[in-house]
Design a protein around this motif. Structure first.
Motif: not given
Ligand code: NAI
Length: 327
Positions: A7, A61, A63, A66, A76, A80, A252, A257-258, A260
């Motif tokens: 996203i 940045k 997301p 990973t 990330n 850092r 953020a 959030a793959p 969505i």
């Molecule tokens: P995620 O935060 O991407 O999603 C968790 C849940 O929250 C999902 O159901 C998603 O649809 C929902 N969600 C997240 N952001 C949203 C938004 N802006 N609007 C609406 N719904 C939202 O966590 P997940 O699935 O554990 O991780 C997915 C990938 O993201 C992994 O590869 C992980 O390593 C990476 N990741 C990257 C981060 C970064 O770049 N700072 C931080 C956390 C995870």
């Protein structure tokens, strides 16, 4: 600017439109990172991206995915570490118009961002046994504690709790606590407390008002900040800043959030609030106020909200509403 993947591009595009409307003149240098950068340049973090952050000293940045359980290491975490962004700063508060179990939450999560389990020192000792090393240093613990106390004093915060598991991790978390106590002694105007992490999770869910600023090691901070995001309506709403002595990266709290991605469902609020932190960091207070006020107007009127917070609007429709509220 790192739009990121999943996203990421959707939410960054929405936020850039809003930032451009604040009147501040941005010149974005855009870079891919992670799998996309590897495809384009053969590197997960291109040298030009490192150079750009070092030169500009501030980045926004999206997301970046990973891979889980294998594959390349977190972009990330790498950024850092590279820029020694030791303070992860995550303000948690309710937005108007959103009904949550706890109204009026106003917490700051300060997470140590470079040490702990996230140093990435893992190896297989013999098949079936893996060793993972947690690193806690006096320098790292003291500087994050000092960051928390200085922030609290500057912004009128009254209370800091160190969150730990020093009953089990006696040496590592014990050192973290010792450093925090030493810094606390220099700030008699701020009430200092300590809570064990498991109890803290329960306390936060039962009564978040008892906390003001939470000071945590890396892994605990990662987990507790998502819990806190849940208190105010979810991951789509919680902003973050990675701050160091020289550079700052605003992002953020949520991931890519793959589930969505590409559907125009994502809520850009978390990244927008991170961008507002960035404007304040750049001392563009009027622009920050303008964007924040417009965001709050959209929430208060419950106009054009995204699905995660009970609305039906798409990402871009939400951004349109914020732009309209900015006038
Ligand atoms: P995620 O935060 O991407 O999603 C968790 C849940 O929250 C999902 O159901 C998603 O649809 C929902 N969600 C997240 N952001 C949203 C938004 N802006 N609007 C609406 N719904 C939202 O966590 P997940 O699935 O554990 O991780 C997915 C990938 O993201 C992994 O590869 C992980 O390593 C990476 N990741 C990257 C981060 C970064 O770049 N700072 C931080 C956390 C995870």
């Amino acid at each position: 600017m790192i739009p990121g993947d999943g996203i990421g591009p959707e939410v960054t595009q929405a936020v850039v439109r809003i930032l451009d409307a604040t009147g501040v003149k941005f010149e974005w240098e855009r870079y891919a990172a992670g799998a996309e950068a590897f495809e384009l340049h053969g590197e997960y973090i291109p040298a030009a991206l490192y150079e750009s952050i070092a030169r500009n000293r501030v980045a926004l940045k999206g997301p970046v995915t990973t891979p889980i359980g294998g594959g390349f290491k977190s972009i990330n975490v790498a950024l850092r570490k590279k820029f020694d962004l030791y303070a992860n700063f995550r303000p948690i508060r309710n937005l108007p118009g959103l009904e949550t179990k706890w109204p009026g939450v106003n917490l700051i999560v300060v997470r140590e961002n470079t040490e702990g389990e996230y140093v990435g020192l893992e190896h297989e000792v013999v098949p079936g046994v893996v060793e993972s090393i947690k690193v806690v240093s006096e320098k790292g613990s003291t500087r994050i504690a000092r960051f928390a106390f200085e922030y609290a004093r500057k912004h009128g915060r009254k209370k800091i709790h160190s969150i730990h598991k020093a009953n089990i991790m006696k040496l590592s978390d014990g050192l973290f606590l010792r450093c925090a106590r030493q810094v606390a002694d220099e700030f008699p105007d701020i009430v200092y407390g300590e809570h064990i992490i498991d109890n803290t999770c329960m306390q936060l869910v039962m009564n978040p008002y008892q906390y003001d600023v939470l000071l945590l090691e890396n892994l605990y901070g990662d987990i507790v900040s998502d819990l806190c995001a849940g208190l105010v309506g979810g991951l789509g709403l919680a902003p973050g800043a990675n701050l160091g002595a020289d550079c700052a990266i605003f992002e953020a709290v949520h991931g890519s959030a793959p589930d969505i991605a590409g559907k125009d469902f994502a809520n850009p609020t978390s990244l927008l609030l991170s961008a507002i932190l960035m404007l304040r960091h750049l001392d563009e207070q009027a622009a920050a106020d303008k964007a924040e006020k417009a965001l709050e107007t959209v929430y208060a009127g419950r106009k054009a909200l995204t699905r995660d917070v009970g609305g039906t609007a798409g990402t871009s429709q939400f951004a349109d509403a914020v732009l309209a509220a900015m006038g």
